[in-house]
Design a protein around this motif. Structure first.
Motif: not given
Lengths: 439, 151
Positions: A172, A268-269, A272, A275, A278-279, A294, A314, A339, A343, A346
């Motif tokens: 991650l 999933g990420l 959002i 993010l 970051y994705v 993700i 996480q 990130a 993140l 969340r």
């Protein structure tokens, strides 16, 4: 002892008999790899953090060269605890009782007035003067594992199919800087540790055990709520998903009793907006493999018997059996430096909702654990059933899979439990009974 | 009704013991924060035993109500006891520090909780409303049993 385990049932005494708990300590917990923490708990040279290993007070330390150690929190002189603080940083460990001092790797530095000792004692000081340590310590993807005694499979053999899961957790952070700020929650559950492991991959209990939070969550999702409340209402409502959704999620069991369950639709990420960058970083770094980070294809992974991880939010949980009817759980949340804060927020919102001692979801599981502990002894000679879903168990290489609502994960746990208690290594997945296989 | 800080805290305690959650929530401002830190040194951005706005408190209360309806034998009965109340002006608000003990009876056992509490009170018309409540448990960070009530 192993006559208390059948393929689809275990004897009630497994949860209530103090002699069995004592035997578990010497034959299971002291012989198998246990997770004691994460190396980021001792990020810098000189850091120490109190941990527990098979019921023993221990320390996670990082020496001046950056190496991680697990030491028993016991002065080799008279047995006093070396560190009383939960965590800290020091140039050396000094016993508060008679001021013996030690390097962070456990080697004896100095004994005050050592002239008081005979010369042969001083010559042999390394034999009786160093801090004790477990038989084996090894790291995988930042998670620190230790084994109290004896010889056995190395850590990568023990982790097997779970090694890539822990590696994915670390990934991650593409620059390898995943860290936990510290232990987030400590739960004290008045129940045998196995009642907790029985629950970790149990998709069969959601709608009934969690009826009260499902009802509250549904009530919430029908209203306009703050963003955090809205996420929490959706997670509460998710336990009331249709049976078919839980069944379709799937579950699996591997060698050494490790187990997992497939994902629920918690999002999933990629969904959002904050993010997005970051994705994109994950996709640039890992290509198609990034999708497993993700939107992870597992809900909870159990590294039997001590560790469970949920990459999607996480966190990691370490189980600490204290007594036959008392178990502590440590929850660690992880931060990804690359990130945005979204993140972490969340992960915090999820952890506050599902892992806090006041969690409106967890408290209903917790109540079931404690109620079961009280009531099992009503019929001490009866068996506890784990037969659900057995006709759907199927072997797929090194993994046995079943429907999500199957009690396959528990069958796998107890097959590993029985083998380890017998002195064998459960290096094959649980046996599937061909007579019971589904058409 | 105008409430002095000490009376407001006593009223809050009794409403919680009466499980009169609607009246309890009405003591809070619309943008209030209710916070039970997980650790002695924890801030608002860290994990919390409870970190809730009014909507989140609403979810918490909805679950308690549902649990009481379905399993009244498991619902917590509580006695909140507030003491050592000290109010000091803090700008437009009043900062009230107090000591709280809660005796809880649940599932046949009695449990004792203790915390240092901070309330930030603001004027709301004729009376005072709670804008922030922080409950610092004496054993925050140590292994904790389950919490099924509100402090």
């Amino acid at each position: 002892m192993h006559d208390l385990i059948r393929q689809q049932a275990v004897h009630s005494r497994l949860y209530t008999d103090p002699d069995i708990f004592a035997a578990e300590r010497s034959r299971l917990f002291e012989r198998t790899w246990l997770c004691v923490g994460h190396e980021s708990l001792v990020a810098a040279a000189g850091d120490f953090h109190r941990v527990s290993l098979a019921g023993r007070e221990a320390l996670l330390t990082r020496d001046a060269e950056g190496r991680v150690h697990v030491l028993y929190n016991r002065c080799p002189h008279r047995g006093a605890g070396l560190c009383n603080k939960e965590r800290g940083s020091a140039k050396r460990l000094t016993c508060p009782y008679h001021a013996w001092t030690f390097e962070l790797d456990g080697r004896l530095m100095a004994v005050p007035h050592e002239d008081d000792y005979a010369s042969d004692w001083r010559l042999a000081r390394a034999e009786h003067g160093n801090v004790g340590r477990p038989a084996a310590v090894a790291l995988h993807a930042g998670f620190v594992f230790a084994r109290v005694a004896g010889a056995g499979p190395d850590l990568s053999t023990y982790l097997g199919g779970m090694a890539p899961i822990l590696s994915a957790f670390a990934e991650l952070s593409p620059s390898g800087r995943l860290f936990t700020p510290g232990v987030a929650f400590r739960q004290r559950v008045r129940a045998n540790w196995k009642l907790l492991t029985d629950n970790l991959n149990d998709y069969g209990h959601g709608p009934s055990t969690h009826a009260s939070s499902v009802s509250a969550g549904r009530h919430g999702t029908s209203r306009r709520l703050s963003p955090t409340a809205s996420l929490q209402a959706a997670i509460m409502a998710a336990n009331g998903a249709p049976y078919a959704d839980f069944a379709a999620a799937g579950t699996g069991s591997e060698a050494f009793g490790h187990s997992f369950q497939g994902p629920l639709a918690l999002g999933g990420l990629a969904e959002i907006p904050e993010l997005a960058g970051y994705v994109a970083l994950l996709r640039d770094t890992y290509g198609t493999r990034a999708e497993g980070l993700i939107a992870p294809d597992r809900h909870m992974s159990v590294i039997y018997p001590s560790l469970s991880v949920q990459i999607g939010f996480q966190y990691a949980k370490i189980l600490r059996p204290v007594a036959v009817d008392l178990t502590e759980v440590e929850v660690m949340l992880f931060r990804v430096p690359e990130a945005p804060d979204a993140l972490w927020r969340r992960a915090v919102a999820y952890a506050n909702l599902v892992n806090s001692p006041a969690s409106p979801i967890l408290v209903d599981d917790w109540e079931m654990f404690e109620r079961t502990q009280r009531c099992l002894a009503a019929e001490p000679d009866r068996w506890v059933s784990f037969a659900r879903g057995a006709p759907f168990d199927r072997e797929e290489g090194d993994v046995v899979r079943s429907i999500g609502t199957s009690e396959l994960p528990m069958r796998g746990h107890y097959a590993a439990w029985a083998a380890t208690m017998r002195g064998e290594w459960p290096d094959r997945p649980v046996r599937v009974n061909p007579a019971e296989a589904a058409e | 009704m105008t409430l002095d800080p000490g009376t407001l805290l006593a009223r809050e305690a009794q409403l919680l013991d009466d499980a009169d959650f609607d009246a309890w929530l009405a003591l809070y401002t619309q943008d209030a924060l209710y916070h039970v830190p997980a650790r002695p040194d924890a801030g608002s951005e860290d994990v919390s035993i409870v970190h809730a706005d009014l909507d989140q408190l609403g979810l918490f209360i909805a679950r308690i109500r549902s649990a009481r309806a379905h399993a009244p034998d498991q619902a917590a009965r509580t006695v909140h006891c507030v003491g050592s109340v000290l109010a000091e002006p803090a700008g437009e608000a009043v900062r009230v520090r107090s000591a709280l003990t809660v005796d809880e009876f649940r599932a046949g056992d009695r449990f004792r909780w203790a915390a240092r509490v901070e309330h930030d009170l603001v004027r709301a018309g004729e009376t005072l409303a709670i804008a922030r409540k922080t409950v610092r448990l004496v054993d925050a960070g140590a292994p904790t049993g389950m919490i099924t009530f509100l402090f």
